[in-house]
Design a protein around this motif. Sequence first.
Motif, PDB file in Angstrom:
ATOM      1  N   TRP A 178      -4.178  13.464  -0.256  1.00 26.17           N
ATOM      2  CA  TRP A 178      -3.396  12.244  -0.162  1.00 26.17           C
ATOM      3  C   TRP A 178      -4.228  11.093  -0.710  1.00 26.17           C
ATOM      4  O   TRP A 178      -5.423  10.981  -0.447  1.00 26.17           O
ATOM      5  N   ARG A 179      -3.578  10.240  -1.476  1.00 24.92           N
ATOM      6  CA  ARG A 179      -4.249   9.106  -2.090  1.00 24.92           C
ATOM      7  C   ARG A 179      -3.436   7.835  -1.853  1.00 24.92           C
ATOM      8  O   ARG A 179      -2.292   7.889  -1.407  1.00 24.92           O
ATOM      9  N   ARG A 180      -4.054   6.702  -2.202  1.00 29.03           N
ATOM     10  CA  ARG A 180      -3.388   5.412  -1.998  1.00 29.03           C
ATOM     11  C   ARG A 180      -3.462   4.585  -3.275  1.00 29.03           C
ATOM     12  O   ARG A 180      -4.481   4.562  -3.963  1.00 29.03           O
ATOM     13  N   ASN A 193      -4.833   1.812  -8.807  1.00 31.77           N
ATOM     14  CA  ASN A 193      -5.220   3.100  -8.235  1.00 31.77           C
ATOM     15  C   ASN A 193      -6.714   3.186  -8.027  1.00 31.77           C
ATOM     16  O   ASN A 193      -7.501   2.547  -8.734  1.00 31.77           O
ATOM     17  N   TYR A 237      -2.189   0.493  -4.666  1.00 28.98           N
ATOM     18  CA  TYR A 237      -1.581  -0.796  -4.355  1.00 28.98           C
ATOM     19  C   TYR A 237      -0.628  -1.150  -5.489  1.00 28.98           C
ATOM     20  O   TYR A 237      -0.964  -0.972  -6.674  1.00 28.98           O
ATOM     21  N   SER A 264       0.864  -1.177   0.000  1.00 33.50           N
ATOM     22  CA  SER A 264       0.000   0.000   0.000  1.00 33.50           C
ATOM     23  C   SER A 264       0.901   1.227   0.000  1.00 33.50           C
ATOM     24  O   SER A 264       1.725   1.402   0.900  1.00 33.50           O
ATOM     25  N   ARG A 276       1.169   5.406  -0.323  1.00 34.32           N
ATOM     26  CA  ARG A 276       0.482   6.696  -0.276  1.00 34.32           C
ATOM     27  C   ARG A 276       1.270   7.730  -1.080  1.00 34.32           C
ATOM     28  O   ARG A 276       2.488   7.729  -1.099  1.00 34.32           O
ATOM     29  N   GLU A 296      -9.303   0.596  -5.032  1.00 38.81           N
ATOM     30  CA  GLU A 296      -7.982   0.065  -5.368  1.00 38.81           C
ATOM     31  C   GLU A 296      -7.660  -1.250  -4.667  1.00 38.81           C
ATOM     32  O   GLU A 296      -6.709  -1.939  -5.044  1.00 38.81           O
ATOM     33  N   GLN A 297      -8.448  -1.616  -3.660  1.00 42.55           N
ATOM     34  CA  GLN A 297      -8.237  -2.902  -2.986  1.00 42.55           C
ATOM     35  C   GLN A 297      -8.792  -4.075  -3.773  1.00 42.55           C
ATOM     36  O   GLN A 297      -8.412  -5.226  -3.553  1.00 42.55           O
TER      37      GLN A 297
END
Length: 378
Positions: free
Chosen positions: A147-149, A209, A151, A136, A138, A179-180
Amino acid sequence: MKRILTLICSLCSVAAMAQTPSEYNLAGKMFPQVNPDRTVTFQFNAPSASKVVLNLGKDYEMTKNEKGVWTVTTDPQVVGFHYYAVKVGGLSVIDPASAVFYGTSKYSSAIEVPESAAEADYYTPKQGVPQGAVRSVRFYSDVCKEWRRMYVYTPAEYYSNPDKRYPVLYLQHGGGEDEQGWIFQGRADIIMDNLIAEGKAEPMIIVMNSGYAQIPGSTDSFDAFEQMMTEEVIPFVDQRYRTIADREHRATAGLSWGAKQAYDLAFGYPQYYSAVGGFSGIIVVGDFGNRANPGILDKAQRNAAYNGIFSNPKQFNKDFDVLFIANGEAEGSHLANMSKTLKKAGIKNTFYQSPETAHEWLTWRRCLYNYVQLLFKK
């Protein structure tokens, strides 16, 4: 008589063993249970409730026993991944006995109705197969001012082979997921580990994303997403990871809503990508809402789309190594027709249809499995 009782007990034991707790149950939880006939039995503890309903594709009214435990067994389910919810007093809640997944625009409970071991082999973890890593990551987006995340999957050899550089697949989820999804529902990392170990896919980095993006003050999520991907995400990944930073070693794909995003990225910014895959999603020209009559099937609109990228088939086929179009058999024939229409116009593409499946994760696992085997073969 003793022999009869022994036989009955043995049969009961076999029947009990045949009922399999869902693989997504929390530790020590026996329900939901998937039965041999693909029905699923659910239990829910709510002594004070006057009515409890299970929703698994449709509503099933549950029955309460003297201890306040509600139970129901569903109709037979098709194999694959299924979201479900429990409705208590009209309020839809997650099942406290199950793991949760982000889907249907909220966190939801889920079950997996298993295929045969042979059918599920490509997305099943195996001893002896080197495992890649999923991280993960950031990052701050100046486009979205937040802020975004993301994988990021790296193949097993990534850290043991520090001088090697890798191609990148940018892989998008569908609407209502995030994104998971490709890791927890789609099992993309396991699929890649198995394919790479078998020599069927090139080792590659996969970047997943969130497709939800917005420029402050704007309501257009598509422009924000494309700007974020091209101006921020690709440079970020190329700087942070050992990528081969050219279009020949960069691909994109997505499912459903994410398929549109993948097509928009590849065809709108062909300087970045040499391959694109759309799973359960049409190439939309014009109004995105007009999905029943995709403009790509109209010659004039097709030739005008994406700055005329389809108007020169010879150049298109030179620029794009892979155009992969796929869906589930139960989703209908519109994507098969789109593939045929493009081929008739001289646009090379590969069409795949997942047998018997619908708009669901089993379809998209199969799509990914087939798509990645085509990538980066030059």
